[in-house]
Write an enzyme that holds these catalytic residues in place. Sequence first.
Site, PDB file in Angstrom:
ATOM      1  N   ASP A 153       0.952  -1.196  -0.012  1.00  0.00           N
ATOM      2  CA  ASP A 153      -0.021   0.040  -0.039  1.00  0.00           C
ATOM      3  C   ASP A 153       0.893   1.204  -0.130  1.00  0.00           C
ATOM      4  O   ASP A 153       1.622   1.627   0.960  1.00  0.00           O
ATOM      5  CB  ASP A 153      -0.844  -0.037   1.243  1.00  0.00           C
ATOM      6  CG  ASP A 153      -1.841   1.141   1.341  1.00  0.00           C
ATOM      7  OD1 ASP A 153      -1.445   2.112   0.628  1.00  0.00           O
ATOM      8  OD2 ASP A 153      -3.015   0.943   2.048  1.00  0.00           O
ATOM      9  N   VAL A 154       0.759   1.963  -1.162  1.00  0.00           N
ATOM     10  CA  VAL A 154       1.980   3.241  -1.193  1.00  0.00           C
ATOM     11  C   VAL A 154       0.836   4.358  -1.481  1.00  0.00           C
ATOM     12  O   VAL A 154       0.158   4.483  -2.380  1.00  0.00           O
ATOM     13  CB  VAL A 154       2.986   3.031  -2.448  1.00  0.00           C
ATOM     14  CG1 VAL A 154       3.988   1.883  -1.796  1.00  0.00           C
ATOM     15  CG2 VAL A 154       2.335   2.488  -3.591  1.00  0.00           C
ATOM     16  N   GLU A 155       1.001   5.235  -0.511  1.00  0.00           N
ATOM     17  CA  GLU A 155       0.381   6.530  -0.722  1.00  0.00           C
ATOM     18  C   GLU A 155       0.812   7.436   0.407  1.00  0.00           C
ATOM     19  O   GLU A 155       1.443   7.112   1.220  1.00  0.00           O
ATOM     20  CB  GLU A 155      -1.190   6.330  -0.347  1.00  0.00           C
ATOM     21  CG  GLU A 155      -1.596   5.717   1.010  1.00  0.00           C
ATOM     22  CD  GLU A 155      -2.922   5.081   1.281  1.00  0.00           C
ATOM     23  OE1 GLU A 155      -3.671   6.276   1.078  1.00  0.00           O
ATOM     24  OE2 GLU A 155      -3.384   4.102   1.233  1.00  0.00           O
ATOM     25  N   TRP A 156       0.779   8.861  -0.073  1.00  0.00           N
ATOM     26  CA  TRP A 156       1.121   9.852   1.084  1.00  0.00           C
ATOM     27  C   TRP A 156       0.177   9.693   2.301  1.00  0.00           C
ATOM     28  O   TRP A 156      -0.942   9.572   2.232  1.00  0.00           O
ATOM     29  CB  TRP A 156       1.367  11.242   0.736  1.00  0.00           C
ATOM     30  CG  TRP A 156       2.119  11.263  -0.766  1.00  0.00           C
ATOM     31  CD1 TRP A 156       1.563  11.857  -1.928  1.00  0.00           C
ATOM     32  CD2 TRP A 156       3.439  11.124  -0.867  1.00  0.00           C
ATOM     33  NE1 TRP A 156       2.695  11.916  -2.943  1.00  0.00           N
ATOM     34  CE2 TRP A 156       4.056  11.241  -2.125  1.00  0.00           C
ATOM     35  CE3 TRP A 156       4.368  10.204  -0.079  1.00  0.00           C
ATOM     36  CZ2 TRP A 156       5.149  11.244  -2.565  1.00  0.00           C
ATOM     37  CZ3 TRP A 156       5.666  10.139  -0.499  1.00  0.00           C
ATOM     38  CH2 TRP A 156       6.069  10.267  -1.931  1.00  0.00           C
TER      39      TRP A 156
END
Length: 296
Positions: A153-156
Amino acid sequence: MKRRSSRRRAKTRRISPLAIGRFLAVTAIAMGLASCAIAPSSRYPAKSDAKPHAGVASAHRLPIHGVDVSKWQGKVDWAALRQAGTKFAFIKATEGGDHVDSRFLENWWGAKNAGIPRGAYHFVYWCRPAHEQAAWFKKNVPQDPEALPPVLDVEWNGESVNCPRKVPREQALAMIDVMLKEMEAHTGKRPIIYTDITFHKEILEGEFTDYPFWIRSVAAEPHERYNNRRWTFWQFTTTGRVPGVSGDVDRNTFYGTENQWRMFVQSACDPRDHHRLKPMGVCRDLDPVQTASIDE
Protein backbone atom coordinates in the site's frame (compact mmCIF):
# COMPACT_ATOMS: atom_id res chain seq x y z
CA MET A 1 -79.97 -11.15 -25.32
CA LYS A 2 -78.53 -14.55 -25.93
CA ARG A 3 -77.83 -13.67 -29.54
CA ARG A 4 -76.10 -10.42 -28.59
CA SER A 5 -73.98 -12.27 -26.09
CA SER A 6 -72.99 -14.79 -28.73
CA ARG A 7 -71.88 -12.05 -31.13
CA ARG A 8 -69.84 -10.40 -28.40
CA ARG A 9 -68.17 -13.66 -27.52
CA ALA A 10 -67.39 -14.29 -31.15
CA LYS A 11 -65.90 -10.82 -31.54
CA THR A 12 -63.84 -11.31 -28.41
CA ARG A 13 -62.52 -14.61 -29.69
CA ARG A 14 -61.43 -13.00 -32.99
CA ILE A 15 -59.63 -10.04 -31.34
CA SER A 16 -58.11 -11.58 -28.23
CA PRO A 17 -55.27 -13.58 -29.86
CA LEU A 18 -53.88 -10.46 -31.53
CA ALA A 19 -54.40 -8.29 -28.48
CA ILE A 20 -52.87 -10.85 -26.19
CA GLY A 21 -49.93 -11.32 -28.53
CA ARG A 22 -49.23 -7.62 -28.60
CA PHE A 23 -49.62 -7.37 -24.85
CA LEU A 24 -47.20 -10.23 -24.25
CA ALA A 25 -44.66 -8.77 -26.66
CA VAL A 26 -44.75 -5.36 -24.99
CA THR A 27 -44.60 -6.97 -21.55
CA ALA A 28 -41.59 -9.08 -22.53
CA ILE A 29 -39.71 -6.02 -23.80
CA ALA A 30 -40.56 -4.06 -20.67
CA MET A 31 -39.44 -6.90 -18.43
CA GLY A 32 -36.21 -7.23 -20.39
CA LEU A 33 -35.46 -3.54 -20.03
CA ALA A 34 -36.31 -3.66 -16.35
CA SER A 35 -34.01 -6.61 -15.76
CA CYS A 36 -31.16 -4.72 -17.40
CA ALA A 37 -31.88 -1.72 -15.23
CA ILE A 38 -31.81 -3.63 -11.95
CA ALA A 39 -28.97 -6.02 -12.80
CA PRO A 40 -26.13 -3.88 -11.40
CA SER A 41 -27.73 -3.54 -7.97
CA SER A 42 -29.21 -7.03 -7.75
CA ARG A 43 -25.97 -9.00 -8.19
CA TYR A 44 -25.16 -8.63 -4.47
CA PRO A 45 -28.50 -7.62 -2.96
CA ALA A 46 -27.21 -7.79 0.62
CA LYS A 47 -24.46 -5.25 -0.11
CA SER A 48 -24.95 -1.51 -0.38
CA ASP A 49 -23.30 1.88 0.02
CA ALA A 50 -24.04 4.53 2.61
CA LYS A 51 -23.04 7.24 0.11
CA PRO A 52 -23.40 5.83 -3.41
CA HIS A 53 -21.80 7.75 -6.27
CA ALA A 54 -23.08 7.60 -9.85
CA GLY A 55 -19.54 7.93 -11.16
CA VAL A 56 -18.65 4.39 -10.07
CA ALA A 57 -21.90 2.67 -11.03
CA SER A 58 -20.11 0.45 -13.54
CA ALA A 59 -18.30 -1.31 -10.68
CA HIS A 60 -21.58 -2.91 -9.65
CA ARG A 61 -21.88 -4.68 -12.99
CA LEU A 62 -18.67 -6.64 -12.48
CA PRO A 63 -19.12 -10.16 -11.09
CA ILE A 64 -16.31 -10.44 -8.51
CA HIS A 65 -16.55 -8.23 -5.42
CA GLY A 66 -14.57 -8.11 -2.19
CA VAL A 67 -13.58 -5.97 0.79
CA ASP A 68 -10.49 -4.73 2.59
CA VAL A 69 -10.43 -4.57 6.37
CA SER A 70 -8.31 -3.55 9.34
CA LYS A 71 -8.85 -3.17 13.07
CA TRP A 72 -11.13 -0.21 12.35
CA GLN A 73 -13.87 -2.55 11.15
CA GLY A 74 -13.97 -4.19 14.58
CA LYS A 75 -14.89 -7.85 14.85
CA VAL A 76 -15.79 -9.27 11.45
CA ASP A 77 -18.32 -12.05 10.93
CA TRP A 78 -16.53 -13.80 8.07
CA ALA A 79 -19.27 -16.39 7.55
CA ALA A 80 -21.79 -13.58 7.01
CA LEU A 81 -19.39 -11.83 4.63
CA ARG A 82 -19.09 -14.95 2.52
CA GLN A 83 -22.85 -15.51 2.58
CA ALA A 84 -23.28 -11.97 1.21
CA GLY A 85 -21.23 -12.89 -1.86
CA THR A 86 -17.78 -11.65 -0.84
CA LYS A 87 -15.23 -13.32 -3.14
CA PHE A 88 -12.00 -11.92 -1.69
CA ALA A 89 -10.56 -9.84 1.14
CA PHE A 90 -7.39 -7.85 1.62
CA ILE A 91 -6.42 -7.64 5.28
CA LYS A 92 -4.11 -5.08 6.87
CA ALA A 93 -1.12 -6.81 8.40
CA THR A 94 1.72 -4.37 9.01
CA GLU A 95 2.70 -0.71 8.84
CA GLY A 96 6.19 0.72 8.80
CA GLY A 97 8.70 -1.34 10.73
CA ASP A 98 7.11 -1.77 14.13
CA HIS A 99 3.32 -1.86 13.85
CA VAL A 100 1.05 -4.90 13.42
CA ASP A 101 -2.69 -4.46 13.01
CA SER A 102 -4.24 -5.70 16.24
CA ARG A 103 -6.83 -7.80 14.41
CA PHE A 104 -4.60 -9.11 11.64
CA LEU A 105 -4.27 -12.74 12.70
CA GLU A 106 -7.90 -12.90 13.82
CA ASN A 107 -8.99 -11.68 10.39
CA TRP A 108 -6.36 -13.73 8.56
CA TRP A 109 -7.54 -17.05 9.93
CA GLY A 110 -11.19 -16.01 10.11
CA ALA A 111 -11.28 -15.35 6.38
CA LYS A 112 -9.53 -18.63 5.61
CA ASN A 113 -11.88 -20.64 7.83
CA ALA A 114 -14.84 -19.03 6.06
CA GLY A 115 -13.41 -19.98 2.67
CA ILE A 116 -12.75 -16.44 1.47
CA PRO A 117 -9.51 -15.99 -0.50
CA ARG A 118 -7.44 -13.34 1.25
CA GLY A 119 -4.19 -11.46 0.99
CA ALA A 120 -2.20 -9.41 3.51
CA TYR A 121 -1.21 -5.79 2.94
CA HIS A 122 1.61 -3.61 4.24
CA PHE A 123 1.17 0.14 4.62
CA VAL A 124 4.40 1.95 3.74
CA TYR A 125 5.87 4.43 6.21
CA TRP A 126 8.15 6.80 4.32
CA CYS A 127 10.40 7.61 7.28
CA ARG A 128 11.53 4.00 7.78
CA PRO A 129 14.14 2.20 5.63
CA ALA A 130 12.61 -0.16 3.08
CA HIS A 131 14.59 -3.20 4.17
CA GLU A 132 13.37 -2.79 7.75
CA GLN A 133 9.75 -2.59 6.62
CA ALA A 134 10.17 -5.67 4.43
CA ALA A 135 11.72 -7.59 7.32
CA TRP A 136 8.81 -6.58 9.56
CA PHE A 137 6.26 -7.81 7.02
CA LYS A 138 8.10 -11.13 6.65
CA LYS A 139 8.26 -11.57 10.41
CA ASN A 140 4.53 -11.06 10.96
CA VAL A 141 2.78 -12.47 7.89
CA PRO A 142 2.54 -16.28 7.73
CA GLN A 143 3.69 -18.05 4.59
CA ASP A 144 0.50 -19.54 3.17
CA PRO A 145 0.67 -20.95 -0.37
CA GLU A 146 -3.13 -20.70 -0.62
CA ALA A 147 -3.22 -16.95 0.11
CA LEU A 148 -3.70 -14.28 -2.52
CA PRO A 149 -0.62 -12.25 -3.50
CA PRO A 150 0.43 -9.72 -0.86
CA VAL A 151 -0.27 -6.03 -1.30
CA LEU A 152 2.08 -3.06 -0.93
CA ASP A 153 0.00 0.00 0.00
CA VAL A 154 1.77 3.13 -1.26
CA GLU A 155 0.24 6.55 -0.68
CA TRP A 156 1.20 9.77 1.06
CA ASN A 157 0.18 9.97 4.70
CA GLY A 158 -0.19 13.66 5.39
CA GLU A 159 -2.20 12.97 8.56
CA SER A 160 0.64 11.08 10.22
CA VAL A 161 1.85 12.60 13.49
CA ASN A 162 5.40 11.30 13.13
CA CYS A 163 5.98 11.27 9.37
CA PRO A 164 3.64 13.41 7.26
CA ARG A 165 6.31 14.40 4.75
CA LYS A 166 6.76 13.24 1.17
CA VAL A 167 10.02 11.86 -0.17
CA PRO A 168 11.58 12.50 -3.61
CA ARG A 169 10.26 10.39 -6.47
CA GLU A 170 13.53 8.52 -6.97
CA GLN A 171 13.68 7.61 -3.29
CA ALA A 172 10.06 6.45 -3.22
CA LEU A 173 10.56 4.26 -6.30
CA ALA A 174 13.70 2.71 -4.84
CA MET A 175 11.93 1.92 -1.56
CA ILE A 176 8.98 0.39 -3.38
CA ASP A 177 11.27 -1.76 -5.49
CA VAL A 178 13.04 -3.17 -2.41
CA MET A 179 9.81 -4.00 -0.62
CA LEU A 180 8.16 -5.58 -3.66
CA LYS A 181 11.09 -7.92 -4.20
CA GLU A 182 11.29 -8.89 -0.53
CA MET A 183 7.55 -9.53 -0.27
CA GLU A 184 7.67 -11.70 -3.40
CA ALA A 185 10.59 -13.68 -1.98
CA HIS A 186 8.63 -14.26 1.24
CA THR A 187 5.30 -15.28 -0.29
CA GLY A 188 6.36 -16.74 -3.62
CA LYS A 189 3.90 -14.43 -5.37
CA ARG A 190 4.33 -11.13 -7.18
CA PRO A 191 2.78 -8.41 -4.98
CA ILE A 192 -0.11 -6.18 -5.91
CA ILE A 193 0.47 -2.42 -5.71
CA TYR A 194 -2.30 -0.40 -4.07
CA THR A 195 -2.32 3.34 -4.63
CA ASP A 196 -4.46 6.45 -4.91
CA ILE A 197 -4.81 9.13 -7.57
CA THR A 198 -2.30 11.63 -6.14
CA PHE A 199 0.50 9.18 -5.41
CA HIS A 200 0.10 7.51 -8.78
CA LYS A 201 0.35 10.81 -10.61
CA GLU A 202 3.36 12.03 -8.64
CA ILE A 203 5.31 8.77 -8.37
CA LEU A 204 3.98 5.75 -10.24
CA GLU A 205 2.97 6.83 -13.73
CA GLY A 206 4.79 4.61 -16.21
CA GLU A 207 6.40 2.49 -13.48
CA PHE A 208 6.08 -1.17 -12.42
CA THR A 209 4.16 -2.24 -15.52
CA ASP A 210 4.73 -5.93 -14.76
CA TYR A 211 2.84 -5.70 -11.47
CA PRO A 212 -0.93 -5.90 -10.88
CA PHE A 213 -2.44 -2.65 -9.61
CA TRP A 214 -5.24 -2.11 -7.12
CA ILE A 215 -6.38 1.48 -7.42
CA ARG A 216 -8.66 3.79 -5.47
CA SER A 217 -11.25 5.82 -7.38
CA VAL A 218 -14.49 6.54 -5.53
CA ALA A 219 -16.03 9.25 -7.75
CA ALA A 220 -15.16 8.23 -11.31
CA GLU A 221 -14.13 5.26 -13.39
CA PRO A 222 -10.40 4.47 -13.16
CA HIS A 223 -9.52 5.51 -16.70
CA GLU A 224 -10.80 9.01 -15.91
CA ARG A 225 -8.36 9.43 -13.02
CA TYR A 226 -5.32 7.30 -13.87
CA ASN A 227 -3.19 8.03 -16.90
CA ASN A 228 -2.38 4.90 -18.92
CA ARG A 229 -2.75 2.48 -16.02
CA ARG A 230 -4.38 -0.91 -16.40
CA TRP A 231 -5.92 -2.12 -13.15
CA THR A 232 -6.64 -5.54 -11.70
CA PHE A 233 -8.59 -4.41 -8.62
CA TRP A 234 -10.65 -1.27 -8.12
CA GLN A 235 -11.60 0.20 -4.73
CA PHE A 236 -14.77 2.04 -5.70
CA THR A 237 -16.18 3.11 -2.33
CA THR A 238 -15.06 3.62 1.25
CA THR A 239 -18.62 3.73 2.59
CA GLY A 240 -19.80 0.27 1.65
CA ARG A 241 -22.17 -1.71 3.82
CA VAL A 242 -21.85 -5.48 3.92
CA PRO A 243 -23.34 -8.07 6.29
CA GLY A 244 -20.66 -9.18 8.72
CA VAL A 245 -19.14 -5.72 9.19
CA SER A 246 -20.59 -3.00 11.40
CA GLY A 247 -20.47 0.40 9.73
CA ASP A 248 -18.49 1.46 6.68
CA VAL A 249 -16.15 -0.87 4.83
CA ASP A 250 -14.16 -0.45 1.62
CA ARG A 251 -15.67 -2.33 -1.29
CA ASN A 252 -13.60 -3.50 -4.24
CA THR A 253 -14.05 -5.30 -7.52
CA PHE A 254 -11.91 -7.46 -9.78
CA TYR A 255 -11.64 -6.41 -13.42
CA GLY A 256 -12.77 -9.63 -15.10
CA THR A 257 -15.09 -12.59 -15.38
CA GLU A 258 -15.61 -15.44 -12.95
CA ASN A 259 -13.31 -17.61 -15.06
CA GLN A 260 -10.62 -14.94 -15.11
CA TRP A 261 -10.94 -14.73 -11.33
CA ARG A 262 -10.38 -18.50 -11.05
CA MET A 263 -7.29 -18.06 -13.22
CA PHE A 264 -6.00 -15.29 -10.98
CA VAL A 265 -6.49 -17.28 -7.78
CA GLN A 266 -4.93 -20.40 -9.27
CA SER A 267 -1.93 -18.76 -10.93
CA ALA A 268 -1.39 -15.81 -8.50
CA CYS A 269 -1.06 -13.73 -11.64
CA ASP A 270 -3.28 -11.44 -13.72
CA PRO A 271 -4.57 -13.70 -16.53
CA ARG A 272 -3.75 -11.00 -19.08
CA ASP A 273 -0.07 -11.35 -18.13
CA HIS A 274 0.10 -15.10 -17.70
CA HIS A 275 1.50 -15.95 -21.13
CA ARG A 276 4.21 -13.30 -20.84
CA LEU A 277 5.20 -13.76 -17.19
CA LYS A 278 4.91 -17.54 -16.82
CA PRO A 279 8.29 -18.18 -18.53
CA MET A 280 9.83 -15.75 -16.00
CA GLY A 281 8.61 -17.89 -13.12
CA VAL A 282 6.11 -15.30 -11.91
CA CYS A 283 2.86 -17.17 -12.59
CA ARG A 284 1.83 -20.62 -11.43
CA ASP A 285 0.49 -23.28 -13.77
CA LEU A 286 -3.17 -23.22 -14.76
CA ASP A 287 -5.39 -26.28 -14.64
CA PRO A 288 -7.06 -26.50 -18.08
CA VAL A 289 -9.94 -28.46 -16.54
CA GLN A 290 -10.71 -25.69 -14.03
CA THR A 291 -10.19 -22.70 -16.32
CA ALA A 292 -11.29 -21.86 -19.83
CA SER A 293 -9.89 -19.32 -22.28
CA ILE A 294 -8.45 -16.09 -20.92
CA ASP A 295 -11.16 -14.23 -22.82
CA GLU A 296 -14.03 -16.07 -21.14
